[in-house]
Design an enzyme around this catalytic site. Sequence first.
Site, PDB file in Angstrom:
ATOM      1  N   ARG A   1      18.900 -53.171 -12.992  1.00 32.32           N
ATOM      2  CA  ARG A   1      19.360 -52.939 -11.609  1.00 32.32           C
ATOM      3  C   ARG A   1      20.726 -53.577 -11.358  1.00 32.32           C
ATOM      4  NH1 ARG A   1      15.422 -50.160 -11.947  1.00 32.32           N
ATOM      5  NH2 ARG A   1      13.973 -49.592 -10.287  1.00 32.32           N
TER       6      ARG A   1
ATOM      7  N   SER B   1      11.888 -49.579  -3.889  1.00 36.10           N
ATOM      8  CA  SER B   1      11.706 -51.029  -4.054  1.00 36.10           C
ATOM      9  C   SER B   1      12.729 -51.775  -3.198  1.00 36.10           C
ATOM     10  CB  SER B   1      11.933 -51.435  -5.508  1.00 36.10           C
ATOM     11  OG  SER B   1      11.036 -50.760  -6.341  1.00 36.10           O
TER      12      SER B   1
ATOM     13  N   GLU C   1      16.899 -55.653  -3.684  1.00 36.64           N
ATOM     14  CA  GLU C   1      17.458 -54.624  -4.540  1.00 36.64           C
ATOM     15  C   GLU C   1      18.311 -53.689  -3.682  1.00 36.64           C
ATOM     16  OE1 GLU C   1      16.875 -51.007  -5.168  1.00 36.64           O
ATOM     17  OE2 GLU C   1      15.572 -51.021  -6.922  1.00 36.64           O
TER      18      GLU C   1
HETATM   19  N1  EPU Z   1       1.699 -54.463  -8.811  1.00 41.59           N
HETATM   20  C1  EPU Z   1       0.810 -55.160  -8.027  1.00 41.59           C
HETATM   21  N2  EPU Z   1       0.808 -54.944  -6.694  1.00 41.59           N
HETATM   22  C2  EPU Z   1       1.668 -54.082  -6.107  1.00 41.59           C
HETATM   23  C3  EPU Z   1       2.583 -53.370  -6.906  1.00 41.59           C
HETATM   24  C4  EPU Z   1       2.585 -53.578  -8.257  1.00 41.59           C
HETATM   25  O1  EPU Z   1       0.003 -55.946  -8.499  1.00 41.59           O
HETATM   26  O2  EPU Z   1       1.602 -53.945  -4.878  1.00 41.59           O
HETATM   27  C5  EPU Z   1       1.647 -54.685 -10.271  1.00 41.59           C
HETATM   28  C6  EPU Z   1       0.617 -53.811 -10.941  1.00 41.59           C
HETATM   29  O3  EPU Z   1       0.021 -54.507 -11.983  1.00 41.59           O
HETATM   30  C7  EPU Z   1       1.462 -52.682 -11.505  1.00 41.59           C
HETATM   31  C8  EPU Z   1       2.749 -53.404 -11.870  1.00 41.59           C
HETATM   32  O4  EPU Z   1       2.894 -54.388 -10.858  1.00 41.59           O
HETATM   33  O5  EPU Z   1       0.834 -52.112 -12.585  1.00 41.59           O
HETATM   34  C9  EPU Z   1       3.962 -52.537 -11.932  1.00 41.59           C
HETATM   35  O6  EPU Z   1       4.033 -51.739 -10.766  1.00 41.59           O
HETATM   36  P1  EPU Z   1       4.875 -50.386 -10.743  1.00 41.59           P
HETATM   37  O7  EPU Z   1       4.624 -49.641 -11.979  1.00 41.59           O
HETATM   38  O8  EPU Z   1       4.626 -49.715  -9.449  1.00 41.59           O
HETATM   39  O9  EPU Z   1       6.352 -50.870 -10.890  1.00 41.59           O
HETATM   40  P2  EPU Z   1       7.238 -51.899 -10.087  1.00 41.59           P
HETATM   41  O10 EPU Z   1       7.661 -52.952 -11.037  1.00 41.59           O
HETATM   42  O11 EPU Z   1       6.539 -52.356  -8.856  1.00 41.59           O
HETATM   43  C10 EPU Z   1       9.435 -50.671 -10.765  1.00 41.59           C
HETATM   44  C11 EPU Z   1      10.695 -50.194 -10.117  1.00 41.59           C
HETATM   45  C12 EPU Z   1      10.450 -48.876  -9.392  1.00 41.59           C
HETATM   46  C13 EPU Z   1       9.939 -47.851 -10.394  1.00 41.59           C
HETATM   47  C14 EPU Z   1       8.649 -48.398 -11.026  1.00 41.59           C
HETATM   48  C15 EPU Z   1       8.102 -47.496 -12.100  1.00 41.59           C
HETATM   49  C16 EPU Z   1      11.977 -52.186  -9.616  1.00 41.59           C
HETATM   50  C17 EPU Z   1      12.519 -53.083  -8.552  1.00 41.59           C
HETATM   51  N3  EPU Z   1      11.213 -51.188  -9.205  1.00 41.59           N
HETATM   52  O12 EPU Z   1       8.510 -50.997  -9.723  1.00 41.59           O
HETATM   53  O13 EPU Z   1      11.694 -48.415  -8.890  1.00 41.59           O
HETATM   54  O14 EPU Z   1       9.678 -46.601  -9.779  1.00 41.59           O
HETATM   55  O15 EPU Z   1       8.929 -49.674 -11.626  1.00 41.59           O
HETATM   56  O16 EPU Z   1       8.863 -47.565 -13.240  1.00 41.59           O
HETATM   57  O17 EPU Z   1      12.263 -52.399 -10.787  1.00 41.59           O
HETATM   58  C18 EPU Z   1      13.114 -48.387  -6.974  1.00 41.59           C
HETATM   59  O18 EPU Z   1      13.936 -48.967  -7.669  1.00 41.59           O
HETATM   60  O19 EPU Z   1      13.353 -48.106  -5.790  1.00 41.59           O
HETATM   61  C19 EPU Z   1      11.828 -48.058  -7.549  1.00 41.59           C
HETATM   62  C20 EPU Z   1      10.869 -47.456  -6.841  1.00 41.59           C
END
Ligand code: EPU
Length: 334
Positions: free
Chosen positions: A161, A234, A329
């Site tokens: 990012r 995010s 972000e």
């Molecule tokens: N999780 C939780 N609680 C939550 C959300 C997530 O416990 O409320 C844990 C879960 O274990 C889940 C893990 O975190 O399996 C990862 O969650 P997720 O796959 O939804 O990914 P993220 O890290 O929360 C990132 C990006 C997203 C992108 C997703 C999928 C960032 C800041 N965000 O989210 O990007 O879509 O991975 O690859 O890196 C964006 O940048 O706007 C965005 C949506």
Amino acid sequence: MEYNISLKEMNSFHLDCKAEKFMRVKEERDLERLSEYYGKEKIYILGSGSNTLFVKQHYDGIVARIENKGLRIISENGDNITVEVSSGQVWNDFVEWACENNYSGVENLAAVPSSVGAVPVQNIGAYGSEAKDVIDKVLVYDLEKKEFKYWTNEDCDFGYRYSKFKYQKGNLVIWKVVFKLQKHFVLNNSYKALKDKLESSNQTIITPKLVAQTVTEIRNSKLPNPEILGNVGSFFKNPIITKEQFLRLQTLYPNIVAFDDEKGKKISAGWLIEQCGYKGKRIGNVGVYEKQALIVVNYSNASGKELLDFSNSIIETVKDKFDIILEPEVHIVK
Ligand code: EPU
């Protein structure tokens, strides 16, 4: 130049910020016109507004919306195709074009709400892919020097990012982005939910188009549609902490969600926020989305200040509990 223009339909939080001055930048000569104001007026470069938080209800300068259009194939061989896309194009339109033609490299980034020009700024990433892996170079216009220059992938200094465009002084406008796509499809199913969903689809032939469709389905099931519920995806970055700090936290919180990172451990900010009791929490017009704690939402007519105060309360609570400082972000415009 237009005056006193509401940006409500031009930012995905749907904040009713008014731009004192507003300019649509469609052609190179519009860039030249804009450069005349550089150093004399505040200038904010706006793409599709899907990652911007306008804190005030009034922007006391020029909001320049990048609206140039076009897509041009630059070169092609048996393995790759190089395509130059204008910043004002809708990102997902480009992804669909690539998938329709069976070009691979951007399918995991399907349905990310963004303009093409905003893609390099924060090196968008999702479902196991990052834009830096397909960005060949970026055509940048410098409002101060009044000249165009290509930045190579290395010049951009991409990270998680992050790129050099993110913290620049406001003189650089990304005008076109050159992408290098693969003609031979290589499936990237490193993201578990994507792998599982593709496997359960029972499709024998996996194409970029199928991956893009599957990613879009996963996104739609997890992330709120900004047309219905104002949000910027995010709100925070996933923080990266040292291995030592991680091990200390893990003894206290054995279920902590973390991923390996070259600098240490990347912690799920969504998990941290959820542990602080914020998931689904609503205060007045703002809240945290019930299915994904990383998403801050505008339920109705929230002000930018309300959203900022709410996000600061999340930062403070996470800091108190875990000694981790979350970094937004979203681009905050004060
Ligand atoms: N999780 C939780 N609680 C939550 C959300 C997530 O416990 O409320 C844990 C879960 O274990 C889940 C893990 O975190 O399996 C990862 O969650 P997720 O796959 O939804 O990914 P993220 O890290 O929360 C990132 C990006 C997203 C992108 C997703 C999928 C960032 C800041 N965000 O989210 O990007 O879509 O991975 O690859 O890196 C964006 O940048 O706007 C965005 C949506």
